[in-house]
Design an enzyme around this catalytic site. Structure first.
Site, PDB file in Angstrom:
ATOM      1  N   ASN A 207       0.862  -1.223  -0.086  1.00 36.93           N
ATOM      2  CA  ASN A 207      -0.072   0.029  -0.065  1.00 36.93           C
ATOM      3  C   ASN A 207       0.898   1.362  -0.055  1.00 36.93           C
ATOM      4  OD1 ASN A 207      -1.695   2.092   0.457  1.00 36.93           O
ATOM      5  ND2 ASN A 207      -2.126   1.134   2.706  1.00 36.93           N
TER       6      ASN A 207
ATOM      7  N   HIS B  85      -9.552   0.923   5.039  1.00 40.57           N
ATOM      8  CA  HIS B  85      -8.015   1.305   5.714  1.00 40.57           C
ATOM      9  C   HIS B  85      -8.398   2.288   7.033  1.00 40.57           C
ATOM     10  CE1 HIS B  85      -3.961   2.571   6.385  1.00 40.57           C
ATOM     11  NE2 HIS B  85      -3.582   1.399   5.906  1.00 40.57           N
TER      12      HIS B  85
ATOM     13  N   GLU C 230      -6.523   4.522   7.984  1.00 39.13           N
ATOM     14  CA  GLU C 230      -6.366   6.045   7.617  1.00 39.13           C
ATOM     15  C   GLU C 230      -7.521   6.502   7.185  1.00 39.13           C
ATOM     16  OE1 GLU C 230      -2.776   5.383   5.655  1.00 39.13           O
ATOM     17  OE2 GLU C 230      -2.053   4.887   7.568  1.00 39.13           O
TER      18      GLU C 230
ATOM     19  N   GLU D  42      -5.087  -4.723  10.918  1.00 41.96           N
ATOM     20  CA  GLU D  42      -3.872  -4.048  11.104  1.00 41.96           C
ATOM     21  C   GLU D  42      -4.222  -3.173  12.298  1.00 41.96           C
ATOM     22  OE1 GLU D  42      -2.193  -2.571   7.030  1.00 41.96           O
ATOM     23  OE2 GLU D  42      -3.791  -1.465   7.104  1.00 41.96           O
TER      24      GLU D  42
ATOM     25  N   SER E 179       3.629  -1.840  10.251  1.00 39.18           N
ATOM     26  CA  SER E 179       5.300  -1.919  10.514  1.00 39.18           C
ATOM     27  C   SER E 179       5.682  -3.292  10.287  1.00 39.18           C
ATOM     28  CB  SER E 179       5.776  -1.511  11.881  1.00 39.18           C
ATOM     29  OG  SER E 179       5.343  -0.201  12.009  1.00 39.18           O
TER      30      SER E 179
HETATM   31  P1  PGA Z   1       3.120   0.286   7.543  1.00 37.12           P
HETATM   32  O1  PGA Z   1       1.696   0.593   7.016  1.00 37.12           O
HETATM   33  O2  PGA Z   1       3.625  -0.836   7.046  1.00 37.12           O
HETATM   34  O3  PGA Z   1       3.767   1.620   7.067  1.00 37.12           O
HETATM   35  O4  PGA Z   1       2.953   0.278   9.055  1.00 37.12           O
HETATM   36  C1  PGA Z   1       0.747  -0.495   6.599  1.00 37.12           C
HETATM   37  C2  PGA Z   1      -0.493  -0.107   6.263  1.00 37.12           C
HETATM   38  O5  PGA Z   1      -1.187   1.006   6.554  1.00 37.12           O
HETATM   39  O6  PGA Z   1      -1.213  -0.916   5.369  1.00 37.12           O
END
Ligand code: PGA
Length: 253
Positions: free
Chosen positions: A9, A97, A99, A169, A215
């Site tokens: 992503n 997601h 965000e 996540e 992460s």
């Molecule tokens: P990250 O993001 O690997 O930078 O923690 C994962 C995601 O939001 O899909």
């Protein structure tokens, strides 16, 4: 058996040139994996979908979108329909997601409409779920995840449910460098699979892929993905560097 799945992503990163370069490097670097049982997808910003799609078109790398709108067409300024995503070659689409939920205020109801519209439009949704740090600290992880899974898949019949991928996540692990331990990931993944078995049945639950995200890096990917219910990873930051992303793909094989 569930085929491992590693998706990158890109979020709101890259430009037309660096995006195409990255896509080509991933397509080339994963060419050796042709025939191995792993699904790889890149998920660039909308405006680069077409160029990135072309860059990976002769490889086994699939294209995904970061979001979708649930209406077919019309006066929805700024939004992108399922047919538009199909038209530029998308196979997958992220729905809900964290965000989008927490920065842009997307509700479970909207996420559900997006999941249903994706499937109706011939796309494969990746339903993202995960708890905030305060929810984990308050012992509410399962409650939050259950609510998001049940609501995200509301009105989705068993005949289409196997086309869905779930991504767990934990919000506190996204972009923070603080990954869930393999045990924490496995615990929630097993919980989600049990929930899917309750909502549908055991066989269907055994078919649905559940990815871990938050992460994921080359040095933790293997141990996370070796847990029995962790079927792959949804990678943010580390998917922007071809070497790191390719190592994570390799770890998933
Ligand atoms: P990250 O993001 O690997 O930078 O923690 C994962 C995601 O939001 O899909």
């Amino acid at each position: 058996m569930r085929k491992p799945f590693v998706a990158g992503n890109w979020k709101m990163n890259m430009d037309s040139q660096t995006g195409v370069d990255l896509a080509k490097a991933i397509a080339d670097g994963s060419a050796d994996l042709a025939g191995t049982d792993v699904t790889v997808a890149v998920i660039p910003p909308f405006v680069y979908l077409q160029a990135v799609g072309q860059a990976v078109s002769s490889s086994g790398v699939a294209l995904g979108a970061q979001d979708i709108y649930f209406e077919e067409k019309g006066a929805f300024t700024g939004e992108i329909s399922p047919a538009m995503l199909k038209d530029v070659g998308c196979t997958y689409v992220l729905c809900g997601h964290s965000e989008r939920r927490h920065v842009l205020g997307e509700s479970d109801e909207v996420v559900n409409k997006k999941v249903l519209a994706s499937l109706a439009g011939g796309l494969l949704p990746i339903l993202c779920v995960g708890e905030l740090l305060e929810e984990r600290d308050a012992g509410k992880t399962e409650q939050v995840v259950e609510q998001q899974v049940r609501a995200g898949l509301a009105n989705l019949g068993a005949e289409k449910a196997s086309a869905v991928t779930v991504a767990y996540e934990p919000v506190w692990a996204i972009g923070t460098g603080r990954t869930a331990t393999r045990e924490q990931a496995q615990e929630v993944h097993a919980f989600i699979r049990k929930l899917l078995a309750e909502m549908y049945d055991e066989n269907l639950a055994a078919e649905i892929r559940i990815l871990y995200g938050g992460s994921v890096k080359p040095d933790n990917a293997k141990e996370l993905m070796s847990e029995p219910d962790v079927d792959g990873s949804l990678v943010g930051g580390a998917s922007l560097k071809p070497d790191a992303f390719l190592q994570i793909i390799q770890a998933g094989v």
